[in-house]
Write a protein that holds these residues in place. Structure first.
Motif, PDB file in Angstrom:
ATOM      1  N   UNK B  23       0.719  -1.099  -0.058  1.00 59.20           N
ATOM      2  CA  UNK B  23      -0.018   0.102  -0.038  1.00 59.20           C
ATOM      3  C   UNK B  23       0.932   1.242   0.143  1.00 59.20           C
ATOM      4  N   UNK B  24       1.910   1.351   0.840  1.00 57.60           N
ATOM      5  CA  UNK B  24       3.010   2.506   0.676  1.00 57.60           C
ATOM      6  C   UNK B  24       3.679   2.648  -0.203  1.00 57.60           C
ATOM      7  N   UNK B  25       4.152   1.453  -1.063  1.00 58.53           N
ATOM      8  CA  UNK B  25       4.896   1.608  -2.025  1.00 58.53           C
ATOM      9  C   UNK B  25       3.931   2.176  -3.293  1.00 58.53           C
ATOM     10  N   UNK B  26       2.699   1.564  -3.553  1.00 60.30           N
ATOM     11  CA  UNK B  26       1.770   1.875  -4.169  1.00 60.30           C
ATOM     12  C   UNK B  26       1.418   3.522  -4.495  1.00 60.30           C
ATOM     13  N   UNK B  27       1.146   3.896  -3.235  1.00 63.29           N
ATOM     14  CA  UNK B  27       0.695   5.456  -3.000  1.00 63.29           C
ATOM     15  C   UNK B  27       2.055   6.433  -3.136  1.00 63.29           C
ATOM     16  N   UNK B  28       3.294   5.686  -2.645  1.00 61.51           N
ATOM     17  CA  UNK B  28       4.446   6.482  -2.573  1.00 61.51           C
ATOM     18  C   UNK B  28       4.803   6.696  -4.290  1.00 61.51           C
ATOM     19  N   UNK B  29       4.539   5.624  -5.003  1.00 59.36           N
ATOM     20  CA  UNK B  29       5.175   5.906  -6.347  1.00 59.36           C
ATOM     21  C   UNK B  29       3.995   6.718  -6.951  1.00 59.36           C
ATOM     22  N   UNK B  30       2.915   6.641  -6.907  1.00 59.50           N
ATOM     23  CA  UNK B  30       1.819   7.514  -7.276  1.00 59.50           C
ATOM     24  C   UNK B  30       2.078   8.915  -7.141  1.00 59.50           C
ATOM     25  N   UNK B  31       2.268   9.180  -5.937  1.00 56.09           N
ATOM     26  CA  UNK B  31       2.683  10.579  -5.365  1.00 56.09           C
ATOM     27  C   UNK B  31       3.971  11.075  -6.138  1.00 56.09           C
ATOM     28  N   UNK B  33       5.190  10.207  -9.084  1.00 55.36           N
ATOM     29  CA  UNK B  33       4.707  10.355 -10.413  1.00 55.36           C
ATOM     30  C   UNK B  33       3.862  11.717 -10.690  1.00 55.36           C
ATOM     31  N   UNK B  34       3.055  11.966  -9.913  1.00 50.33           N
ATOM     32  CA  UNK B  34       2.154  13.216  -9.773  1.00 50.33           C
ATOM     33  C   UNK B  34       2.822  14.360  -9.388  1.00 50.33           C
ATOM     34  N   UNK B  35       3.602  14.266  -8.466  1.00 43.17           N
ATOM     35  CA  UNK B  35       4.482  15.625  -8.035  1.00 43.17           C
ATOM     36  C   UNK B  35       5.385  15.850  -9.206  1.00 43.17           C
TER      37      UNK B  35
END
Lengths: 374, 164
Positions: B23-31, B33-35
């Motif tokens: 869950x952390x990796x998923x949201x971290x990578x998404x964050x 990319x979007x940043x």
């Protein structure tokens, strides 16, 4: 006279026992909370009435009860049993949610991830007190504070617990304004609650259109089992943001989600028949659900404090409480608490970021748990 | 089975730790990319310039024409007038084009504004005013007065492209 007595014995009055009365009282409390207290009325009113429908004593074998094959309620309940309704609700949520607050402040997404700790800690606690792994996973997901996700996962892993888990999830979602504030006060100082957040940057339309595509591909490649939920969530959002499919987006966020919410609410309520619902397991589920919700709230807050240790640009730690995915209630509670300390501090838009990230995070968590249990 | 024994027997520790990590990796990578999305998109918009700069010889670079002020006609050729707009203005113009496609040609301005507001475009009046002043949207004087159309002789380019 004998016919008359037979008739009276066959009415609900003749067949009722104390368990039916307890469940009917619970149903009335749900309806009361929804109508008088405005706690999640769109959910509590249908669920409350469903509880009444499911607990009118009826003959077994007449095809009336929700668990009897061929009954009308059984057909409607099919959407819950097969996990059809939750993705449709996610479609509507996607079509009505503005992700721009999250896109403007991506670091707040991590608070949504931290709040998912509640799911996994409760999973361990449920295993420890004797629940089967599939049951423990379904109970843990209550901490995600996301009704459709909880129903989806329990329908897949522990269909016999869908009723209690759904009722627990929606009850705690409705009780967000009661459960979360004491934890926020307990874990933060006044100085922390007064922290002001920087204004979010404007997000371009292109970013908003690209996000659902990238978000979908990234999350679903990572946790493919989350595809039904996240696929629909991001698809709904793409419909909203692309501007060329207005009619579809409008239907998804109005008529479709309303119809599915009615069907989901009434059938989940009706699935709480006294003989199925009033068991020791249900009590355990409710207690673990409450614990899960509290741990999730605390997880988000403590993680925000941890980020503050390492960064100059401080985050108001009460935003972490919005990491549970009760959209938008937990964000509203954050705004309320922040406003009590400083009436000119507006945290709602900032709280929406972890709140929406929490929806994505809990869906990923559900996909992960489902994958592990397969 | 209860307690730690039950957790271990069901691989609870592994599942919980892996679950939290995913869950952390998923949201971290998404964050992450979007940043960086804004930067990635800006580079994409400047791809022509970057490619050109990559190919261009140093002496040719000196001969480059300076950029015209934002939102004003930059150069005029017999065929098309080139207009440099900000990224936001280009996006709004694209949305306006989508809307006007449905309204038909020529289109009435009040309906365009109404639809733009419905679609959540911020400050549609301001943008429309800019486009009118730049003659990107012009009145249809031939057929129906009071109705407007897109100027056919204007080419829109991004103001970021070509910055020295």
């Amino acid at each position: 006279m004998e016919h008359m007595l037979n008739f009276l014995g066959n009415t609900g009055f003749g067949m009722v026992d104390y368990r039916h009365l307890i469940m009917i009282a619970i149903g009335i409390v749900f309806i009361y909370l929804g109508i008088a207290k405005h706690y999640e009325p769109l959910l509590l009113v249908p669920i409350g009435f469903g509880i009444l429908m499911g607990n009118v004593p009826v003959f077994k074998g007449l095809g009336l009860g929700i668990y009897e094959p061929g009954s009308v309620l059984s057909y409607l309940y099919f959407g819950v049993r097969q996990g059809i309704y939750p993705p449709l609700i996610f479609l509507g949520i996607g079509a009505m949610t503005d992700f721009s607050y999250m896109l403007a402040q991506p670091r707040l997404m991590l608070l949504g991830a931290a709040a998912q700790l509640g799911i996994f800690i409760t999973f361990l606690a449920a295993l420890a007190i004797g629940f089967l792994p599939t049951e423990a996973a379904s109970i843990g997901i209550i901490g995600g504070a996301d009704g459709p996700t909880a129903i989806f996962l329990s329908a897949k892993l522990a269909p016999h617990l869908v009723g209690p888990i759904a009722i627990a999830a929606y009850s705690y979602m409705a009780l967000v304004p009661v459960i979360q504030p004491p934890i926020m006060y307990l874990l933060t100082t006044r100085k922390e609650r007064l922290i002001r957040m920087q204004d979010p940057r404007p997000v371009s339309r292109r970013e908003k259109i690209i996000f659902p595509i990238i978000g979908f591909l990234l999350c679903c490649f990572l946790a493919p089992a989350a595809l039904p939920l996240l696929g629909m969530l991001f698809f709904g959002n793409l419909l909203k943001e692309c501007l060329v499919a207005d009619r579809l987006a409008l239907t998804a966020r109005t008529a479709l989600i309303d119809i599915v919410t009615i069907l989901l609410g009434i059938t989940v309520g009706a699935s709480t028949q006294a003989d199925v619902f009033l068991t020791a397991k249900s009590v355990g589920i409710f207690l673990l659900g409450a614990a899960s919700f509290m741990v999730a709230t605390a997880g988000g807050i403590l993680f925000a404090k941890l980020i503050n240790v390492f960064t100059k640009n401080k985050i108001n730690p009460i935003l972490g409480a919005a990491g549970v995915s009760a959209v938008p209630d937990s964000a509203r509670v954050v705004q309320l608490i922040g406003n009590r300390e400083d009436p000119s501090n507006y945290l709602l838009m900032h709280a929406m970021a972890p709140n929406i990230a929490g929806v994505i995070g809990s869906a990923i968590a559900a996909g992960v748990l489902w994958s592990f249990m397969m | 089975m209860y307690g730690l024994e039950a957790i271990s027997a069901a691989n609870g520790w592994t599942i919980a730790i892996s679950g939290v990590s995913i869950v952390f990796i998923g949201l971290l990578v998404l964050a992450a990319v979007m940043a960086n999305m804004e930067r990635i998109l800006a580079s994409w918009d400047r791809r022509g310039e970057l490619l050109k700069a990559f190919k261009q010889k140093p002496q040719e670079k000196q001969a480059q024409v300076r950029e015209a002020p934002q939102g004003h006609p930059e150069s005029q050729t017999p065929d098309k007038i080139s207009l440099r707009l900000s990224q936001e203005q280009i996006e709004v113009a694209d949305h306006f084009r989508l809307i006007t496609k449905r309204l038909g040609k020529p289109f009435p301005l009040p309906q365009l504004l109404e639809k733009a507001t419905e679609h959540g475009i911020s400050n549609p009046h301001r943008h429309l005013d800019t486009f009118l002043k730049l003659n990107l949207i012009v009145e249809d004087k031939d057929d129906r007065r009071g109705f407007y159309k897109w100027a056919s002789d204007v080419q829109v380019t991004n103001s970021k492209v070509g910055k020295p």
